[in-house]
Design an enzyme around this catalytic site. Structure first.
Site, short mmCIF file in Angstrom:
data_model
loop_
_atom_site.label_atom_id
_atom_site.label_comp_id
_atom_site.label_asym_id
_atom_site.label_seq_id
_atom_site.Cartn_x
_atom_site.Cartn_y
_atom_site.Cartn_z
CG ASP A 39 -4.96 -7.29 15.40
OD1 ASP A 39 -5.84 -6.60 15.95
OD2 ASP A 39 -3.75 -7.03 15.50
CG ASP A 62 -2.24 -0.67 0.98
OD1 ASP A 62 -2.45 -1.15 -0.15
OD2 ASP A 62 -3.07 -0.74 1.90
#
Length: 533
Positions: free
Chosen positions: A289, A136
Site C-alpha cells: 500500500d 486466497d
C-alpha cells in the site's frame, strides 16, 4: 612495579579478596572503563540525543500544522471541490462512475460475513458497482463458506464476483493485482479497497467519489479507521492511542501540506488511472500500500485524507497477532526506503520540498528513527549510564523531550490521557520488536518478506471463549515466552538495582517499571487469551 590496588576502584561493598573473581572483574572494568567504555557511551548518548531532537522537532512541527488546520478551518471541502453527483434524466445511471469494491481475504472465518455484508450494503446505483471478493484462503471449508456467502448476496441482485487463485504469489498485492486483470474491471473508474474486518457505512461512496470525480489531480481518498474493540483489553487501548495519533495528526498533516501520506491499505478509494500510471501493485515489500502511494506521488498525483469519514474495523487483540502486524509495519517501510530512496532523489516531477518531506519526515524520522531512538535510548543507552557516572544525560534529553512528545501524542485520544504511563511502557517494549524489524528491512535480512495475515477474532471466538470452561493454556516456548523481551527486562532490572544502590539520578524508578513491563510482555501476559479448541 607495584600492583594496582582494587580498593581505589571499587565501591566499599565490593571490596574483597584481591584475587577473588569479583575483584578481578572490577579491576578489568576500571582498566577498560575510562579509555573505552566512557567514550562509547558518551558517543551513544550524543547520537541518541540527536535522534531525539529530530523526532521532537518533527512532532512539534506536526502539532503546529494541526493547530493551524483547526484554527483556519482547512476542511477538505474548502481545499477541494465537492458537490453531490446529480441525476441526469437522459444519461440515467450511466452518469455515475463505475466503481469496483475489492475485498482481499485469507482464511477469514470469523469476519468474512461482516465485510461482504457491509460492501454489499453500500449505497450506489446497482448497475454501477461491482463487489469483488478475492479469496486466497487455503482452508477448503472456509473457501466454501465465503463462496456460499457471495452466492447468497448474488441471489439478491448484487453484482458480486468471487475470485480465487491457484497460488498466493505476492500475497495481498498479488491478489489485488490479479483482481484488476479481470475483463469486467476494465471499464471501472475507481476502486475501493476494504480488508476483511472493515465495515464501511452505506454512504461511504457518496462521500468519497465526488472528491475524485470533481478533482482530476486526486488519486486517493483515505478514510479514518474506527476501532470496534478498542475497549476489549489494555493492549487494544494502547493500540488505539497510537493509531489515533497516526490518523489525527500524521495523515492530516500529510494531506494538508504536501497532499501526500501513506495509503493505509484499506478504507480508501483509488483512481484507476493513478494505479495504472504508477505501475500497479507490486509485491517487492510487505507494505504494498505504501509502495503504491509513494510511486503515485512521484508521478504528481495528490492524496486526500478524510478524517470525518470513519470505517469500523477490528484491532488485533492477541499478542501474537499484534507482534506479526508490527513486524510487517516496521520492516516493510524500512525496506521500501532502501529500495526507493534514489528513485525519489532522481525524480523530476515533484518539488524539492516534497522530496525532503518524503525522505526525511515520512521515511527517516517517522519510520526509522522513531523506532530506533525509543529502544536504543530509553531501553539501552540511558540505563547503561548508571554504570558510567562520568557520562551525564542532560535533563532536557532524559525528561523534557520525551514528556512533550508523550503529551503531543495524547492529542489523538484524549479519553486515554490517564493511561499515558502505561502507553509509554508498552511502546518502549514494542520498540524492541520494531527496531529489530527495522534493521531486517534496511539490511534485507531473513524475515524481510515475511507476511503473516493479522488474525481477526470477530465476535464468534470471543463468545465461545466466554461460554467455554477455561482451559489450561498449552505453552509453546516460542509463542508464549519471548526471550529478547525477558533478556531486556533482566538488563533493566539489574541497572535499576545498581542505580538504587549507587546512583544519584533516581533512574531506578523508571528502570524497575520498564523492566516489569518487559517481563509482562516477555511472559505473554498481554492481550486477549483465546483457548485452543
Amino acid at each position: 612495579m607495584d600492583r594496582v590496588s582494587t580498593t581505589s576502584f571499587m565501591p566499599e561493598s565490593f571490596v574483597g579478596g584481591r584475587d577473588d573473581i569479583s575483584g578481578q572483574i572490577m579491576v578489568i572494568w576500571e582498566v577498560i572503563k575510562t579509555p573505552l567504555v566512557v567514550p562509547l557511551v558518551q558517543m551513544a548518548v550524543v547520537v541518541c540525543l540527536a535522534m531525539s531532537v529530530m523526532l521532537f522537532v518533527e512532532r512539534v512541527y506536526m502539532g503546529i500544522v494541526i493547530l493551524l488546520v483547526k484554527l483556519f478551518g482547512r476542511k477538505p471541502e474548502r481545499r477541494y471541490k465537492w458537490e453531490p453527483i446529480k441525476d441526469d434524466v437522459e444519461l440515467g445511471n450511466s452518469a455515475y462512475p463505475l466503481v469496483l469494491v475489492q475485498i482481499p481475504m485469507y482464511n477469514e472465518k470469523e469476519v468474512y460475513q461482516l465485510s461482504i455484508g457491509a460492501a454489499c450494503g453500500l449505497s450506489w446505483p446497482s448497475d454501477r458497482i461491482i463487489i469483488q471478493v478475492l479469496d486466497d484462503s487455503t482452508d477448503p471449508i472456509i473457501k466454501d463458506m465465503v463462496e456460499l456467502e457471495c452466492k447468497r448476496w448474488g441471489s439478491k441482485g448484487i453484482n458480486i464476483k468471487y475470485e480465487v487463485r491457484d497460488n498466493r504469489n505476492g500475497y495481498k498485492a498479488g491478489a489485488l493485482k490479479e483482481g484488476l486483470k479481470r475483463d469486467y474491471v476494465k471499464q471501472c473508474d475507481y476502486v475501493a479497497i476494504f480488508d476483511a474486518d472493515f465495515q464501511p457505512e452505506p454512504d461511504f461512496l457518496w462521500r468519497t467519489i465526488p472528491f475524485l470525480l470533481h478533482n482530476p489531480q486526486l488519486a486517493l481518498v483515505q478514510a479514518r479507521w474506527k476501532f470496534v474493540n478498542a475497549d476489549e483489553c489494555l493492549m487494544t487501548r494502547m493500540q488505539e492511542m497510537s493509531l489515533d495519533y497516526h490518523f489525527t495528526v500524521e495523515q492530516e498533516v500529510g494531506s494538508s501540506t504536501y497532499a501526500f501520506f501513506g495509503f493505509n491499505g484499506t478504507a480508501g478509494v483509488w483512481r484507476m488511472a493513478a494505479i495504472n500510471e504508477a505501475g500497479g501493485w507490486k509485491d517487492r515489500t510487505t507494505v504494498e500500500d505504501m509502495d503504491l502511494a509513494v510511486r503515485a506521488s512521484l508521478k504528481g498525483w495528490k492524496f486526500l485524507y478524510l478524517g470525518s469519514l470513519k470505517v469500523k474495523n477490528e484491532l488485533p487483540s492477541t499478542l501474537k497477532a499484534y507482534r506479526y502486524q508490527q513486524h510487517r509495519w516496521s520492516c516493510g517501510p524500512a525496506n521500501l526506503f532502501r529500495k526507493m530512496v534514489f528513485d525519489i532523489i532522481r525524480n523530476k516531477k515533484v518539488t524539492l520540498w516534497k522530496k525532503v518531506h518524503v525522505i526525511y519526515s515520512f521515511f527517516l524520522v517517522r519510520k526509522i528513527i522513531a523506532h530506533l531512538v525509543t529502544f536504543m535510548f530509553y531501553c539501552v543507552v540511558l540505563p547503561a549510564t548508571v554504570f558510567v557516572p562520568e557520562v551525564e544525560v542532560p535533563r532536557w534529553g532524559a525528561v523534557y523531550i520525551p514528556t512533550i512528545i508523550t503529551l503531543l501524542n495524547a492529542v489523538g485520544t484524549p479519553r486515554s490521557l490517564h493511561l499515558m504511563v502505561f502507553w509509554i511502557l508498552f511502546e518502549n517494549v514494542l520498540s524492541l520488536h520494531r527496531t529489530k524489524a527495522t534493521f531486517i528491512g534496511l539490511l534485507e535480512a531473513g524475515r524481510v518478506n515475511e507476511w503473516v495475515v493479522t488474525e481477526k477474532l470477530g465476535d464468534g471466538i470471543k463468545a465461545k471463549s466466554a461460554t467455554k470452561a477455561p482451559k489450561k493454556p498449552r505453552l509453546k516456548i516460542g509463542e508464549r515466552f519471548h526471550l529478547l523481551e525477558l533478556g531486556t527486562g533482566t538488563y533493566l532490572f539489574f541497572c535499576g538495582c545498581y542505580d538504587l544502590a549507587f546512583g544519584k539520578n533516581h533512574y531506578f524508578v523508571y528502570l524497575f517499571a520498564q523492566g516489569i513491563a518487559f517481563f509482562i510482555m516477555g511472559f505473554g501476559y498481554v492481550g486477549t487469551f483465546v483457548p485452543n479448541s
